[in-house]
Design a protein around this motif. Structure first.
Motif, PDB file in Angstrom:
ATOM      1  N   ALA A  34       0.856  -1.521   0.035  1.00  0.00           N
ATOM      2  CA  ALA A  34       0.011  -0.030  -0.012  1.00  0.00           C
ATOM      3  C   ALA A  34       0.879   1.095  -0.188  1.00  0.00           C
ATOM      4  N   GLY A  35       0.298   2.427  -0.331  1.00  0.00           N
ATOM      5  CA  GLY A  35       0.935   3.720  -0.173  1.00  0.00           C
ATOM      6  C   GLY A  35       0.187   4.677   0.791  1.00  0.00           C
ATOM      7  N   SER A  36       0.861   5.619   1.156  1.00  0.00           N
ATOM      8  CA  SER A  36       0.240   6.656   1.935  1.00  0.00           C
ATOM      9  C   SER A  36      -0.284   7.758   1.064  1.00  0.00           C
ATOM     10  N   GLN A  37       0.188   7.721  -0.233  1.00  0.00           N
ATOM     11  CA  GLN A  37      -0.415   8.662  -1.240  1.00  0.00           C
ATOM     12  C   GLN A  37      -0.383   7.949  -2.606  1.00  0.00           C
ATOM     13  N   PRO A  38      -1.292   6.787  -2.866  1.00  0.00           N
ATOM     14  CA  PRO A  38      -1.191   5.980  -4.080  1.00  0.00           C
ATOM     15  C   PRO A  38      -1.157   6.673  -5.366  1.00  0.00           C
ATOM     16  N   THR A  39      -0.440   6.353  -6.210  1.00  0.00           N
ATOM     17  CA  THR A  39      -0.652   6.982  -7.563  1.00  0.00           C
ATOM     18  C   THR A  39      -1.865   6.306  -8.297  1.00  0.00           C
ATOM     19  N   CYS A  87       9.715   8.352   4.308  1.00  0.00           N
ATOM     20  CA  CYS A  87       8.848   7.177   4.461  1.00  0.00           C
ATOM     21  C   CYS A  87       7.425   7.443   5.258  1.00  0.00           C
ATOM     22  N   PRO A  88       6.487   7.219   4.903  1.00  0.00           N
ATOM     23  CA  PRO A  88       5.553   7.234   5.655  1.00  0.00           C
ATOM     24  C   PRO A  88       5.294   6.447   7.114  1.00  0.00           C
ATOM     25  N   ALA A  89       4.862   6.871   8.077  1.00  0.00           N
ATOM     26  CA  ALA A  89       4.776   6.087   9.356  1.00  0.00           C
ATOM     27  C   ALA A  89       3.666   5.570   9.418  1.00  0.00           C
ATOM     28  N   TYR A  90       3.486   4.184   9.263  1.00  0.00           N
ATOM     29  CA  TYR A  90       2.131   3.390   9.388  1.00  0.00           C
ATOM     30  C   TYR A  90       1.856   3.463  11.151  1.00  0.00           C
ATOM     31  N   LEU A  91       0.689   4.063  11.425  1.00  0.00           N
ATOM     32  CA  LEU A  91       0.249   4.170  12.679  1.00  0.00           C
ATOM     33  C   LEU A  91      -0.580   2.775  13.105  1.00  0.00           C
ATOM     34  N   GLY A  92      -0.295   2.268  14.228  1.00  0.00           N
ATOM     35  CA  GLY A  92      -0.868   1.040  14.608  1.00  0.00           C
ATOM     36  C   GLY A  92       0.226   0.378  15.462  1.00  0.00           C
ATOM     37  N   PRO A  93      -0.477  -0.569  16.380  1.00  0.00           N
ATOM     38  CA  PRO A  93       0.534  -1.468  17.219  1.00  0.00           C
ATOM     39  C   PRO A  93       1.014  -2.731  16.498  1.00  0.00           C
TER      40      PRO A  93
END
Length: 159
Positions: A34-39, A87-93
């Protein structure tokens, strides 16, 4: 166990990682990307490379981390901090690691030079995936600090 390969656009490096991982992984391990801002599209050279390697791309598409079908256990960022990318930082445990890769889609030059960059990226992804799959995961799942250390080490491997 679900592994998320994450980058910004989800069109090249994360898709190459997802395809390679799923092609090599045994049952019980699954990668998604996945992407934080997918093309919104997959890079044609990435798709062509996977197909040349005998790796299916059926069902793959550029998607947002907001639309994940499962919650990942491990998040692997694949952007290149050396290139100044954020790099995007995925938020979650989840357990996070970084396997930086230069983006072959940004390489300019002849067709052969561009293709060589894609092949190099694939070779790195494959070497890291094989190292991941060689880990004693059943044992390491109970020691998150040791698993994290191993994943971080793998992120430095070059073929």
């Amino acid at each position: 166990m679900n592994i998320l390969f994450l980058c910004t656009g989800n069109s090249c490096r994360s898709v190459l990682s997802e395809g390679t991982f799923n092609h090599l992984a045994p049952a019980g391990l699954r990668a998604i990307s996945a992407g934080s801002q997918p093309t919104g599209w997959l890079h044609p050279r990435a798709v062509a490379l996977l197909q040349r390697k005998g790796i299916s791309t059926d069902g793959y598409y550029s998607k947002s981390w907001d639309d994940l079908p499962v919650t990942p256990d491990i998040v692997v960022t694949v952007c290149s901090s050396a290139a100044g990318e954020t790099c995007p930082a995925y938020l979650g445990p989840v357990l996070r690691t970084h396997w930086g890769l230069d983006d072959p889609s940004h390489v300019t030059g002849t067709d052969d030079e561009i293709e060589a960059a894609f092949e190099r990226t694939y070779a790195i992804i494959r070497a890291r995936t094989e190292a991941f799959l060689a880990l004693p995961l059943a044992e390491l799942r109970h020691d998150q600090a040791k698993l994290k250390a191993e994943l971080d080490r793998i992120g430095t491997l070059l073929p």
